[in-house]
Write a protein that holds these residues in place. Structure first.
Motif, PDB file in Angstrom:
ATOM      1  N   GLY A 160      -0.942 -10.306   2.044  1.00  0.00           N
ATOM      2  CA  GLY A 160      -1.512 -10.175   0.423  1.00  0.00           C
ATOM      3  C   GLY A 160      -3.072 -10.916   0.558  1.00  0.00           C
ATOM      4  O   GLY A 160      -3.516 -11.477   1.529  1.00  0.00           O
ATOM      5  N   TRP A 161      -4.052 -10.739  -0.268  1.00  0.00           N
ATOM      6  CA  TRP A 161      -4.698 -11.633  -0.520  1.00  0.00           C
ATOM      7  C   TRP A 161      -5.443 -12.372  -0.708  1.00  0.00           C
ATOM      8  O   TRP A 161      -4.785 -13.455  -0.136  1.00  0.00           O
ATOM      9  CB  TRP A 161      -5.214 -10.621  -1.579  1.00  0.00           C
ATOM     10  N   THR A 162      -6.148 -12.991  -0.043  1.00  0.00           N
ATOM     11  CA  THR A 162      -6.722 -14.370   0.413  1.00  0.00           C
ATOM     12  C   THR A 162      -6.540 -15.045  -1.054  1.00  0.00           C
ATOM     13  O   THR A 162      -6.413 -14.242  -2.706  1.00  0.00           O
ATOM     14  CB  THR A 162      -8.107 -14.898   0.931  1.00  0.00           C
ATOM     15  N   THR A 194      -3.872 -16.111  -3.136  1.00  0.00           N
ATOM     16  CA  THR A 194      -2.670 -15.497  -3.514  1.00  0.00           C
ATOM     17  C   THR A 194      -1.218 -16.572  -3.051  1.00  0.00           C
ATOM     18  O   THR A 194      -0.021 -15.571  -3.189  1.00  0.00           O
ATOM     19  CB  THR A 194      -2.249 -14.155  -2.943  1.00  0.00           C
ATOM     20  N   ASN A 212      -3.771 -10.589   6.172  1.00  0.00           N
ATOM     21  CA  ASN A 212      -3.707  -9.506   4.725  1.00  0.00           C
ATOM     22  C   ASN A 212      -3.934  -8.462   4.580  1.00  0.00           C
ATOM     23  O   ASN A 212      -4.157  -7.184   3.880  1.00  0.00           O
ATOM     24  CB  ASN A 212      -5.952 -10.132   4.372  1.00  0.00           C
ATOM     25  N   ALA A 214      -2.257  -6.258   1.445  1.00  0.00           N
ATOM     26  CA  ALA A 214      -2.604  -6.372   0.698  1.00  0.00           C
ATOM     27  C   ALA A 214      -2.604  -5.035  -0.608  1.00  0.00           C
ATOM     28  O   ALA A 214      -2.503  -5.268  -1.007  1.00  0.00           O
ATOM     29  CB  ALA A 214      -3.847  -7.182   0.569  1.00  0.00           C
ATOM     30  N   GLU A 215      -3.324  -4.558  -0.489  1.00  0.00           N
ATOM     31  CA  GLU A 215      -3.966  -2.732  -1.155  1.00  0.00           C
ATOM     32  C   GLU A 215      -2.698  -2.611  -1.703  1.00  0.00           C
ATOM     33  O   GLU A 215      -2.472  -2.235  -2.805  1.00  0.00           O
ATOM     34  CB  GLU A 215      -4.754  -2.177  -0.424  1.00  0.00           C
ATOM     35  N   THR A 221      -1.233  -4.635  -4.196  1.00  0.00           N
ATOM     36  CA  THR A 221      -1.477  -4.825  -4.922  1.00  0.00           C
ATOM     37  C   THR A 221      -1.374  -2.969  -5.697  1.00  0.00           C
ATOM     38  O   THR A 221      -0.953  -2.978  -6.972  1.00  0.00           O
ATOM     39  CB  THR A 221      -3.004  -4.682  -4.846  1.00  0.00           C
ATOM     40  N   ASN A 269      -3.700  -0.442   8.904  1.00  0.00           N
ATOM     41  CA  ASN A 269      -4.430  -1.357   8.914  1.00  0.00           C
ATOM     42  C   ASN A 269      -5.635  -1.272   9.842  1.00  0.00           C
ATOM     43  O   ASN A 269      -5.876  -1.178  11.105  1.00  0.00           O
ATOM     44  CB  ASN A 269      -3.897  -2.957   8.751  1.00  0.00           C
ATOM     45  N   SER A 319       0.393  -9.143  -4.710  1.00  0.00           N
ATOM     46  CA  SER A 319      -0.682  -9.971  -4.287  1.00  0.00           C
ATOM     47  C   SER A 319      -0.152 -10.259  -2.227  1.00  0.00           C
ATOM     48  O   SER A 319      -1.051 -10.914  -1.568  1.00  0.00           O
ATOM     49  CB  SER A 319      -1.979  -9.461  -4.042  1.00  0.00           C
ATOM     50  N   THR A 320       1.458 -10.958  -2.466  1.00  0.00           N
ATOM     51  CA  THR A 320       1.236 -11.029  -1.342  1.00  0.00           C
ATOM     52  C   THR A 320       3.287 -10.909  -1.195  1.00  0.00           C
ATOM     53  O   THR A 320       3.727 -10.421  -2.225  1.00  0.00           O
ATOM     54  CB  THR A 320       1.795 -12.642  -1.830  1.00  0.00           C
TER      55      THR A 320
END
Length: 289
Positions: free
Chosen positions: A110-112, A114, A216, A219-220, A223, A255, A281-282
């Motif tokens: 996930g994004w930073t 989250t 990360n 993550a996209e 989302t 990725n 997002s995680t």
């Protein structure tokens, strides 16, 4: 207290000397002292009592660790309905398994910001009172601990030696690797042997250890899936693991940071052939079955 002097004092002294006194034979006294010392040593060496005075490997047993994990996740983690279900099941099941076939591996994506580090911290605290500061919990950040590509060979030797030495000292060691999407493929290869179905490697068993990977990557896609649920009027809590597994696995493999290193992409794909967790997002993957 005044001392009696003169004839009266001498007479009383003589009476005391002549009075019968219960004595202890030297052999009996020695046996008694040896027995007491042995009992005290046994009491102090008793695991539960010993662990009151200093930190022990696997400080909390499976049931206690599971209860602590469930309580902390319920109190501190919000908006992550899948993580509570899968993480608790994976960790408790692993700790209660007296003969695991391989280490427990968890991969949180996930994004930073989250909650990846937050969840790994809760897991560590549920097992060891010191949490991430415990002597048995080891954290690595790719860009901090392995920053130079030209030193990968040295990093590999150091990392394998560190894992081997700490698992030898405590089979229930926890290793947390942050920024896995930025880790060099050679380093990823050096970790993989510790995660497989080996009874022992060079005389050391890693089957009771726990490895947590934070990334990360993916993550996209997480989302995107969450946004699609919102647009269609569905609740986030209606999202299931099957809604994310295939898409996130492909996203992780492709990725831009790991895909350029084909072996790293394959490693992630193999690692992610498991049950998944974490929304908002995680996402977390667990190798425990």
């Amino acid at each position: 207290m005044k001392l009696l002097r003169g004839p009266l004092g001498a007479a009383l002294g003589l009476v005391l000397l002549l009075s019968p006194v219960q004595t202890v034979e030297p052999i009996s006294l020695g046996l008694a002292l040896a027995g007491a010392a042995s009992a005290l040593t046994g009491l102090i060496s008793y695991p539960r009592l010993y662990c009151y005075f200093r930190e022990c490997c696997l400080q909390r047993e499976g049931a206690r660790a599971g209860a602590a994990l469930q309580e902390d996740l319920d109190k501190k983690l919000f908006g992550q309905h899948l993580v509570k279900k899968v993480i608790v099941k994976a960790v408790i099941g692993f700790l209660n398994n007296t003969n695991p076939k391989k280490p427990l591996t968890l991969s949180l994506h996930g994004w930073t910001g989250t909650g990846k580090n937050f969840v790994s911290k809760i897991i560590a605290e549920s097992i060891y009172q010191g949490g991430v500061n415990s002597n048995y919990v080891h954290q690595f950040v790719s860009t901090l601990h392995f920053p130079h590509a030209h030193s990968i060979s040295q990093y590999k030797d150091q990392l394998q030696s560190w894992i081997r030495g700490n698992v030898s000292a405590c089979g229930r060691s926890i290793f947390i690797f942050d920024e896995m999407d930025k880790m060099h493929a050679g380093l990823i290869d050096s970790i993989k042997p510790f995660l497989d179905y080996y009874e022992q490697l060079d005389g050391v068993s890693y089957r009771r250890a726990i490895f947590i990977f934070l990334s990360n990557a993916g993550a996209e896609k997480i989302t995107e899936v969450a946004l699609d649920f919102w647009k269609s009027g569905k609740k986030r809590e209606d999202m299931e693991l099957k809604d994310l597994e295939a898409g996130v696995s492909l996203s992780v493999f492709n990725n831009k940071n790991t895909c350029t290193r084909h072996k790293a992409g394959i490693f992630y794909t193999q690692l992610c052939q498991c049950t998944s967790v974490l929304i908002c997002s995680t996402l977390c993957w667990s190798s425990y079955r």
